[in-house]
Design a protein around this motif. Structure first.
Motif, mmCIF file in Angstrom:
data_model
loop_
_atom_site.group_PDB
_atom_site.id
_atom_site.type_symbol
_atom_site.label_atom_id
_atom_site.label_comp_id
_atom_site.label_asym_id
_atom_site.label_seq_id
_atom_site.Cartn_x
_atom_site.Cartn_y
_atom_site.Cartn_z
ATOM 1 N N MET A 146 34.773 2.808 -19.453
ATOM 2 C CA MET A 146 35.360 1.623 -18.843
ATOM 3 C C MET A 146 34.364 0.850 -17.983
ATOM 4 N N TYR A 147 33.321 1.516 -17.495
ATOM 5 C CA TYR A 147 32.448 0.872 -16.515
ATOM 6 C C TYR A 147 30.992 0.758 -16.950
ATOM 7 N N ARG A 148 30.537 1.581 -17.863
ATOM 8 C CA ARG A 148 29.133 1.561 -18.279
ATOM 9 C C ARG A 148 28.995 0.840 -19.616
ATOM 10 N N GLU A 149 27.934 0.021 -19.718
ATOM 11 C CA GLU A 149 27.686 -0.748 -20.922
ATOM 12 C C GLU A 149 26.209 -0.680 -21.302
ATOM 13 N N VAL A 150 25.930 -0.898 -22.587
ATOM 14 C CA VAL A 150 24.552 -1.027 -23.059
ATOM 15 C C VAL A 150 24.488 -2.216 -24.011
ATOM 16 N N ASN A 151 23.336 -2.880 -24.043
ATOM 17 C CA ASN A 151 23.130 -3.988 -24.960
ATOM 18 C C ASN A 151 22.986 -3.445 -26.383
ATOM 19 N N THR A 152 23.679 -4.052 -27.339
ATOM 20 C CA THR A 152 23.622 -3.563 -28.722
ATOM 21 C C THR A 152 22.290 -3.881 -29.403
ATOM 22 N N LYS A 153 21.530 -4.812 -28.860
ATOM 23 C CA LYS A 153 20.197 -5.193 -29.361
ATOM 24 C C LYS A 153 20.212 -5.723 -30.794
ATOM 25 N N THR A 154 21.350 -6.231 -31.209
ATOM 26 C CA THR A 154 21.475 -6.917 -32.502
ATOM 27 C C THR A 154 22.298 -8.194 -32.377
ATOM 28 N N ASN A 155 22.887 -8.407 -31.225
ATOM 29 C CA ASN A 155 23.894 -9.430 -30.949
ATOM 30 C C ASN A 155 25.188 -9.200 -31.728
ATOM 31 N N LEU A 156 25.337 -8.045 -32.339
ATOM 32 C CA LEU A 156 26.622 -7.641 -32.906
ATOM 33 C C LEU A 156 27.384 -6.843 -31.856
ATOM 34 N N PRO A 157 28.690 -6.754 -31.938
ATOM 35 C CA PRO A 157 29.519 -7.276 -33.015
ATOM 36 C C PRO A 157 29.759 -8.777 -32.917
ATOM 37 N N ALA A 158 29.948 -9.380 -34.079
ATOM 38 C CA ALA A 158 30.344 -10.779 -34.159
ATOM 39 C C ALA A 158 31.868 -10.857 -34.282
ATOM 40 N N GLN A 159 32.401 -12.011 -33.993
ATOM 41 C CA GLN A 159 33.832 -12.255 -34.218
ATOM 42 C C GLN A 159 33.960 -12.877 -35.607
ATOM 43 N N ILE A 160 34.441 -12.099 -36.561
ATOM 44 C CA ILE A 160 34.544 -12.550 -37.950
ATOM 45 C C ILE A 160 36.003 -12.457 -38.375
ATOM 46 N N GLU A 161 36.565 -13.573 -38.785
ATOM 47 C CA GLU A 161 37.971 -13.631 -39.196
ATOM 48 C C GLU A 161 38.044 -14.293 -40.565
ATOM 49 N N LEU A 162 38.597 -13.583 -41.551
ATOM 50 C CA LEU A 162 38.645 -14.051 -42.930
ATOM 51 C C LEU A 162 40.097 -14.195 -43.375
ATOM 52 N N PHE A 163 40.379 -15.288 -44.082
ATOM 53 C CA PHE A 163 41.744 -15.604 -44.486
ATOM 54 C C PHE A 163 41.801 -15.840 -45.995
ATOM 55 N N ALA A 164 42.953 -15.584 -46.569
ATOM 56 C CA ALA A 164 43.194 -15.853 -47.983
ATOM 57 C C ALA A 164 43.852 -17.217 -48.131
ATOM 58 N N THR A 165 43.403 -17.969 -49.148
ATOM 59 C CA THR A 165 43.981 -19.285 -49.383
ATOM 60 C C THR A 165 43.919 -19.604 -50.863
ATOM 61 N N GLU A 166 44.301 -20.793 -51.226
ATOM 62 C CA GLU A 166 44.271 -21.215 -52.622
ATOM 63 C C GLU A 166 42.876 -21.715 -52.997
ATOM 64 N N GLY A 167 42.599 -21.723 -54.293
ATOM 65 C CA GLY A 167 41.400 -22.385 -54.771
ATOM 66 C C GLY A 167 40.345 -21.439 -55.305
ATOM 67 N N ASP A 168 39.229 -22.037 -55.699
ATOM 68 C CA ASP A 168 38.121 -21.280 -56.285
ATOM 69 C C ASP A 168 36.842 -21.448 -55.466
ATOM 70 N N ALA A 169 36.999 -21.643 -54.151
ATOM 71 C CA ALA A 169 35.842 -21.775 -53.261
ATOM 72 C C ALA A 169 36.038 -20.868 -52.047
ATOM 73 N N TYR A 170 34.929 -20.525 -51.438
ATOM 74 C CA TYR A 170 34.928 -19.712 -50.211
ATOM 75 C C TYR A 170 34.350 -20.636 -49.127
ATOM 76 N N LYS A 171 35.146 -20.990 -48.128
ATOM 77 C CA LYS A 171 34.740 -21.966 -47.115
ATOM 78 C C LYS A 171 34.643 -21.303 -45.747
ATOM 79 N N PHE A 172 33.699 -21.786 -44.932
ATOM 80 C CA PHE A 172 33.393 -21.136 -43.661
ATOM 81 C C PHE A 172 33.192 -22.151 -42.552
ATOM 82 N N LEU A 173 33.403 -21.670 -41.336
ATOM 83 C CA LEU A 173 32.916 -22.330 -40.128
ATOM 84 C C LEU A 173 32.138 -21.288 -39.341
ATOM 85 N N PHE A 174 30.860 -21.576 -39.055
ATOM 86 C CA PHE A 174 30.018 -20.717 -38.226
ATOM 87 C C PHE A 174 29.864 -21.354 -36.854
#
Length: 548
Positions: free
Chosen positions: A152-180
Motif C-alpha cells: 500500500m505504501y511502497r512503490e517502484v518505477n516500472t522502467k518501461t512506462n507500462l502499464p498503459a491504459q488500453i481499452e478495446l471495443f467490438a463494433t461493426e465493419g472491417d477496420a480496426y480504429k484507434f485513438l492514442f
C-alpha cells in the motif's frame, strides 16, 4: 418488440482526419463463411503503437499549431499571451526533430481501439500494443512515469512506462480504429467529476457553475487549454471518459441536437458562451490575458433522473493524441505536423511586448531577493546562473533531515529551487527535456523550509495555496512561474549544464544543480503578500481565491 429502436449514444459523423501510411505489411485478407475478413498480425499492432507514441511525444496537430499562431496575430492578446504562444511554437519546432520530447512528463500511454467484426487478430491485442508502447519509451528520450505498488505504501518505477491504459471495443465493419493519447500528470489531474442535480439545468445556474469551476482550474496543467465540459451521463465513469475524448476533439463530429432516443450531442452555442467566460477570467496563457483556452467542447448526454453528473477535462499545451486505423490497404496513423516552423512568424522578443528584467543568479541569495522585491507580480524575468532542482521525493527527504535536527542543506539556502524532473538526456545534449513540475505538490514544505533558511525563491508552474503566499510574506520569499509546456525549448536553449548534487539513486527525482541562460519566468508571488492568481476577479466582480 416491433417498436424497438437502437441508437449509438455517441454517433460520430464522417472521419475527416488526414492519415499517413505507416506500412502495408502485417495485413492481409482471407475468405471464410462467404465473407472477407481483414487479418492483422500482432507485429502490425506493435508497430502502430510504437509509431503513434513516438509521434505524439514530438509532434502536434496542425490545427493546434494554427491556434497558437493566431494568438500572435490577435490585438486583444496580452503581451504574456503572445510570449507564451511564441515559446510554445519554438518548443514545437525543436521537438519535431525527434530528439527532445515536447514535454518532460511524457505521460501515461492511453489507447482506445474499436475492432470491426470482420477483423481477425491472434487474440491478445493488448499485449501487442503494450509491447510497441514499451519499445518507444525504451528507445527514445522519454521519461518513465509509471509506479508499481509493492504494497500500500511502497512503490517502484516500472522502467518501461507500462502499464498503459488500453481499452478495446467490438463494433461493426472491417477496420480496426484507434485513438492514442499521452496524458501527463498535470493535465490528468485537472479532470473533475461533480455530482449535481436537475437544479443545474437552466442557463443561469449552469453558466455560473461552469465559470466557478473554470476559474478554479488554475494554470498547473499548462494552458492554453482545449476545455471539455460534459453534462449528464449514464454513469460517473462514462461522463469522465467522454470529457477526455471531447478534450481530444475526438467527438467533434457528434450531432448538434438531441432526440428522444437519448443520443449525445454538442451544444456549439454554449461552447462559445463558455469560451467567452474563459477569455474574460484574465488568467490567460498562464500569466494574464485572454487565452486561457483555445476552444471549448460541450457535450450533453442522457442521464438517470436522479443523477446529473458533470465532467470537466482539459488537453494542455502538450496536446498529445493521434487517431489511427488498420484497413485492407495498410496501417495508417494521423498525419501530425512535421514542419511546425511554418507557424513561426518573424517576431522578435521585443515585439512580444512587456519589460523583461534580467536576474543574475550568480549573486548571493540576499541580493537576488532584494532585486526581486523591486518589481510587482506579473513582471517578466530572464534568469541566468545556477539553480538547484528538487521535487517531491527530495523535499520529503530534506524534511526528514530537518525533523532529525540536521538542518537545511546549504544548496537550498544558496540557490533558487526549481521544481522539475528531466526526461532522458540525448547524446550530445546537456539535458533532456526539462520543464517545470506543478508547484502545488510542494506547498506543504514552504513555510518549514523558509523558516529554516531555504526555498526563498522557488520556480515552477501553476498556482499555489494561500499558505505559500503567507509564508513568502512572513519570510521574505518569492514564487516565480515558469511557462508550462516548452520543455524541449528550455533544454536546448536555456539549460547549459546539469549535475547531480544529492540522492543520485532517485534518478530524475534526485537533487540536481543546473546552469541556465535567459531562462524565462514571471513573478507570481512576492514578499509583500501579493499573488497573481488571488487577484483574479470572480463572477460579478467578486474576488475569487483560486489558490484554495
Amino acid at each position: 418488440m416491433s417498436d424497438f429502436q437502437f441508437q449509438d449514444m455517441l454517433p460520430l459523423g464522417k472521419d475527416e482526419t488526414p492519415y499517413r501510411l505507416v506500412t502495408k505489411d502485417h495485413v492481409s485478407t482471407i475468405e471464410a463463411a462467404g465473407r472477407t475478413f481483414l487479418k492483422v498480425e500482432p507485429a502490425g499492432l506493435t508497430l502502430l503503437a510504437r509509431e503513434a507514441m513516438r509521434d505524439i511525444a514530438h509532434l502536434l496537430r496542425p490545427g493546434h499549431l494554427a491556434q497558437l499562431a493566431r494568438i500572435l496575430e490577435d490585438p486583444e492578446a496580452s503581451s504574456n499571451d503572445r510570449f507564451v504562444a511564441m515559446e510554445l511554437l519554438r518548443n514545437a519546432n525543436i521537438a519535431s526533430g525527434f530528439v527532445l520530447p515536447s514535454c518532460q512528463d511524457t505521460g501515461t500511454a492511453i489507447v482506445m481501439g474499436k475492432k470491426g467484426q470482420h477483423v481477425l487478430t491472434e487474440g491478445n491485442d493488448e499485449a501487442a500494443l503494450a509491447r510497441g508502447i514499451a519499445d518507444t519509451y525504451r528507445t527514445t528520450n522519454l521519461r518513465y512515469s509509471q509506479l508499481a505498488p509493492l504494497d500500500m505504501y511502497r512503490e517502484v518505477n516500472t522502467k518501461t512506462n507500462l502499464p498503459a491504459q488500453i481499452e478495446l471495443f467490438a463494433t461493426e465493419g472491417d477496420a480496426y480504429k484507434f485513438l492514442f493519447m499521452a496524458k501527463g500528470g498535470g493535465s490528468a489531474n485537472k479532470s473533475y467529476l461533480y455530482q449535481e442535480t436537475k437544479a443545474l439545468l437552466n442557463p443561469d445556474s449552469l453558466l455560473a457553475f461552469v465559470e466557478q469551476k473554470i476559474r478554479a482550474l488554475g494554470t498547473a496543467a499548462c494552458p492554453p487549454y482545449h476545455l471539455a465540459v460534459v453534462v449528464g451521463g449514464t454513469s460517473a465513469e462514462q461522463t469522465l471518459k467522454v470529457a477526455k475524448l471531447a478534450s481530444a476533439r475526438y467527438l467533434d463530429s457528434l450531432p448538434t441536437e438531441g432526440n428522444e432516443l437519448g443520443r449525445g450531442f454538442r451544444d456549439v452555442g454554449l461552447e462559445q458562451q463558455i469560451l467567452a467566460i474563459a477569455q474574460r477570467t484574465g488568467i490567460g496563457a498562464q500569466f494574464g490575458g485572454k487565452y486561457f483556452c483555445h476552444d471549448v467542447r460541450v457535450i450533453r448526454l442522457p442521464r438517470h433522473g436522479a443523477s446529473c453528473p458533470v465532467g470537466i477535462a482539459v488537453s494542455c499545451s502538450a496536446d498529445r493524441q493521434a487517431r489511427a486505423m488498420i484497413t485492407k490497404d495498410g496501417i495508417f496513423l494521423e498525419a501530425l505536423e512535421r514542419d511546425p516552423a511554418k507557424y513561426l512568424p518573424e517576431t522578435t522578443d521585443a515585439e512580444l511586448g512587456g519589460e523583461v528584467v534580467r536576474i543574475d543568479l550568480n549573486r548571493p541569495m540576499s541580493e537576488i531577493r532584494a532585486e526581486l522585491s523591486r518589481y510587482p507580480i506579473k513582471t517578466r524575468l530572464s534568469l541566468t546562473g545556477p539553480m538547484v532542482v528538487a521535487r517531491d521525493i527530495a523535499h520529503a527527504k530534506i524534511k526528514e533531515r530537518l525533523d532529525r535536527g540536521e538542518g537545511m542543506p546549504g544548496y537550498m539556502k544558496d540557490f533558487m529551487v526549481y521544481y522539475a524532473g528531466p526526461a532522458k538526456t540525448p547524446e550530445g545534449y546537456a539535458s533532456g527535456s526539462f520543464g517545470p513540475t506543478t508547484a502545488g505538490r510542494m506547498d506543504a514544505y514552504v513555510d518549514l523550509f523558509q523558516a529554516n533558511g531555504g526555498s526563498y525563491v522557488m520556480l515552477a508552474k501553476g498556482n499555489r495555496s494561500r499558505a505559500v503566499t503567507e509564508a513568502c510574506k512572513k519570510h521574505g520569499g518569492f514564487y516565480l512561474g515558469s511557462i508550462g509546456g516548452p520543455a524541449a525549448r528550455l533544454a536546448k536553449d536555456c539549460i547549459k549544464k546539469v549535475e547531480v548534487l544529492e540522492y543520485p539513486e532517485l534518478g530524475m527525482e534526485a537533487v540536481w544543480k543546473i546552469e541556465v541562460v535567459d531562462f524565462p519566468a514571471f513573478i507570481v508571488v512576492d514578499d509583500k503578500g501579493s499573488d497573481f492568481f488571488a487577484d483574479i476577479e470572480g463572477p460579478k466582480g467578486k474576488r475569487l481565491d483560486v489558490t484554495k
